[in-house]
Design a protein around this motif. Structure first.
Motif, PDB file in Angstrom:
ATOM      1  N   LEU A  97       0.819  -1.208   0.000  1.00 50.18           N
ATOM      2  CA  LEU A  97       0.000   0.000   0.000  1.00 50.18           C
ATOM      3  C   LEU A  97       0.856   1.263   0.000  1.00 50.18           C
ATOM      4  O   LEU A  97       0.440   2.293  -0.554  1.00 50.18           O
ATOM      5  N   VAL A  98       2.033   1.215   0.600  1.00 48.45           N
ATOM      6  CA  VAL A  98       2.928   2.368   0.532  1.00 48.45           C
ATOM      7  C   VAL A  98       3.371   2.607  -0.912  1.00 48.45           C
ATOM      8  O   VAL A  98       3.421   3.747  -1.390  1.00 48.45           O
ATOM      9  N   LEU A  99       3.678   1.534  -1.629  1.00 52.47           N
ATOM     10  CA  LEU A  99       4.046   1.669  -3.037  1.00 52.47           C
ATOM     11  C   LEU A  99       2.880   2.216  -3.861  1.00 52.47           C
ATOM     12  O   LEU A  99       3.071   3.053  -4.753  1.00 52.47           O
ATOM     13  N   TYR A 100       1.664   1.752  -3.557  1.00 58.49           N
ATOM     14  CA  TYR A 100       0.506   2.267  -4.289  1.00 58.49           C
ATOM     15  C   TYR A 100       0.258   3.734  -3.957  1.00 58.49           C
ATOM     16  O   TYR A 100      -0.129   4.518  -4.832  1.00 58.49           O
ATOM     17  N   LEU A 101       0.492   4.103  -2.705  1.00 57.73           N
ATOM     18  CA  LEU A 101       0.360   5.508  -2.312  1.00 57.73           C
ATOM     19  C   LEU A 101       1.334   6.372  -3.110  1.00 57.73           C
ATOM     20  O   LEU A 101       0.952   7.449  -3.605  1.00 57.73           O
ATOM     21  N   LEU A 102       2.581   5.923  -3.237  1.00 58.24           N
ATOM     22  CA  LEU A 102       3.574   6.665  -4.015  1.00 58.24           C
ATOM     23  C   LEU A 102       3.154   6.760  -5.484  1.00 58.24           C
ATOM     24  O   LEU A 102       3.236   7.836  -6.096  1.00 58.24           O
ATOM     25  N   PHE A 103       2.710   5.646  -6.027  1.00 55.80           N
ATOM     26  CA  PHE A 103       2.262   5.624  -7.420  1.00 55.80           C
ATOM     27  C   PHE A 103       1.087   6.577  -7.633  1.00 55.80           C
ATOM     28  O   PHE A 103       1.061   7.339  -8.603  1.00 55.80           O
ATOM     29  N   ARG A 104       0.138   6.581  -6.705  1.00 55.07           N
ATOM     30  CA  ARG A 104      -1.050   7.424  -6.848  1.00 55.07           C
ATOM     31  C   ARG A 104      -0.694   8.897  -6.750  1.00 55.07           C
ATOM     32  O   ARG A 104      -1.217   9.726  -7.490  1.00 55.07           O
ATOM     33  N   GLN A 105       0.206   9.235  -5.844  1.00 59.97           N
ATOM     34  CA  GLN A 105       0.597  10.636  -5.701  1.00 59.97           C
ATOM     35  C   GLN A 105       1.375  11.133  -6.921  1.00 59.97           C
ATOM     36  O   GLN A 105       1.117  12.234  -7.420  1.00 59.97           O
ATOM     37  N   VAL A 106       2.303  10.327  -7.397  1.00 57.97           N
ATOM     38  CA  VAL A 106       3.129  10.751  -8.530  1.00 57.97           C
ATOM     39  C   VAL A 106       2.275  10.912  -9.785  1.00 57.97           C
ATOM     40  O   VAL A 106       2.382  11.914 -10.506  1.00 57.97           O
ATOM     41  N   THR A 107       1.418   9.950 -10.078  1.00 57.26           N
ATOM     42  CA  THR A 107       0.589  10.037 -11.276  1.00 57.26           C
ATOM     43  C   THR A 107      -0.412  11.185 -11.172  1.00 57.26           C
ATOM     44  O   THR A 107      -0.668  11.879 -12.161  1.00 57.26           O
ATOM     45  N   GLU A 165      -2.864  15.579  -6.513  1.00 58.82           N
ATOM     46  CA  GLU A 165      -3.396  16.334  -7.642  1.00 58.82           C
ATOM     47  C   GLU A 165      -3.136  17.836  -7.524  1.00 58.82           C
ATOM     48  O   GLU A 165      -3.091  18.535  -8.541  1.00 58.82           O
ATOM     49  N   ASP A 166      -2.977  18.360  -6.294  1.00 59.00           N
ATOM     50  CA  ASP A 166      -2.730  19.800  -6.142  1.00 59.00           C
ATOM     51  C   ASP A 166      -1.356  20.212  -6.643  1.00 59.00           C
ATOM     52  O   ASP A 166      -1.098  21.401  -6.819  1.00 59.00           O
ATOM     53  N   ILE A 167      -0.475  19.245  -6.881  1.00 60.72           N
ATOM     54  CA  ILE A 167       0.837  19.577  -7.438  1.00 60.72           C
ATOM     55  C   ILE A 167       0.711  19.864  -8.934  1.00 60.72           C
ATOM     56  O   ILE A 167       1.530  20.594  -9.500  1.00 60.72           O
ATOM     57  N   PHE A 168      -0.325  19.310  -9.553  1.00 57.58           N
ATOM     58  CA  PHE A 168      -0.548  19.553 -10.982  1.00 57.58           C
ATOM     59  C   PHE A 168      -1.193  20.926 -11.147  1.00 57.58           C
ATOM     60  O   PHE A 168      -2.300  21.172 -10.683  1.00 57.58           O
ATOM     61  N   PHE A 169      -0.477  21.849 -11.813  1.00 56.25           N
ATOM     62  CA  PHE A 169      -0.892  23.256 -11.814  1.00 56.25           C
ATOM     63  C   PHE A 169      -2.147  23.530 -12.645  1.00 56.25           C
ATOM     64  O   PHE A 169      -2.715  24.609 -12.551  1.00 56.25           O
TER      65      PHE A 169
END
Length: 228
Positions: A97-107, A165-169
């Motif tokens: 789940l930590v890996l999925y959290l990283l994947f979800r945040q990055v994408t 998503e807030d990182i995406f301008f």
């Protein structure tokens, strides 16, 4: 003088649904009636309906994706996901789940916020894999523990999307914040706001990642058996 007749379309929808008529027919009749009572001619009403359908045709893709996911689940998608994670050495629920959290945040930070989600990713893939990893590491789980694993899987998707998503301008929330600041005399670019979302996303990853690992350890603590 205000013309209240176009509001009759609302009454048509209420009555049609109450009488259990075909929903699509009720909505179309209500839309046509609203347009005609609002002063439009038949051609203008049909043009408005056609334009609305054409502008929002991408919404119909959802009704194609969901049956496909259901069909995949019917033919053993969850079982395949469980079998795959059972064959991975060293896989635990927390790490997965930590890996999925990283994947979800990055994408999400790259603007691909719809690449995951509860119906298309968590239910058919992430939750079964997390449950299989927990069973592999800690043995049989109670029903309450299984539900907690599923809940953590869903929460991981929420946290990753919300703070990524807030990182995406170009996301709507960033544009809304920019508009509010600009109305008060603080001209900021969307990129400036996105940069300041990065520390929050990092904190969210650390905090929720810690919660996932702590929950994994908690599952590993089994109560001692009581012998008669």
């Amino acid at each position: 003088m205000i013309n209240y007749w176009p509001l009759a379309g609302i009454a048509i929808v209420v009555i049609g649904f109450a009488l259990r008529f075909n929903p699509l027919l009720v909505v179309v009749v209500a839309a046509v009636a609203t347009g005609l009572l609002g002063g439009l001619d038949v051609v203008a009403v049909i043009e408005a309906l056609g334009k609305a359908f054409n502008d929002n045709r991408y919404i119909s893709v959802t009704w194609i994706i969901l049956p496909v996911i259901g069909l995949l689940e019917r033919h053993g998608l969850q079982q395949r996901a469980r079998a795959m994670i059972e064959g991975v050495r060293g896989a635990t629920m927390g790490r997965l789940l930590v890996l999925y959290l990283l994947f979800r945040q990055v994408t999400a930070a790259l603007g691909m916020k719809d690449i995951g989600g509860h119906p298309q990713t968590v239910r058919p893939l992430v939750a079964p894999m997390a449950e299989a990893a927990a069973l592999k590491s800690h043995g049989d789980l109670s029903e309450a523990e299984r539900e907690q694993v599923k809940g953590m899987s869903a929460a991981t998707d929420n946290v990753g999307l919300f703070f990524g998503e807030d990182i995406f301008f170009a996301i709507a929330s960033i544009l809304l914040i920019q508009g509010v600041f600009e109305s008060y005399g603080y001209p900021l670019t969307p990129l400036q706001l996105s940069v300041w979302a990065i520390p929050t996303a990092i904190c969210a990853f650390i905090i929720h990642g810690g919660r996932l690992l702590a929950f994994d350890r908690k599952l590993g603590v089994k109560a001692p058996e009581v012998r008669p």
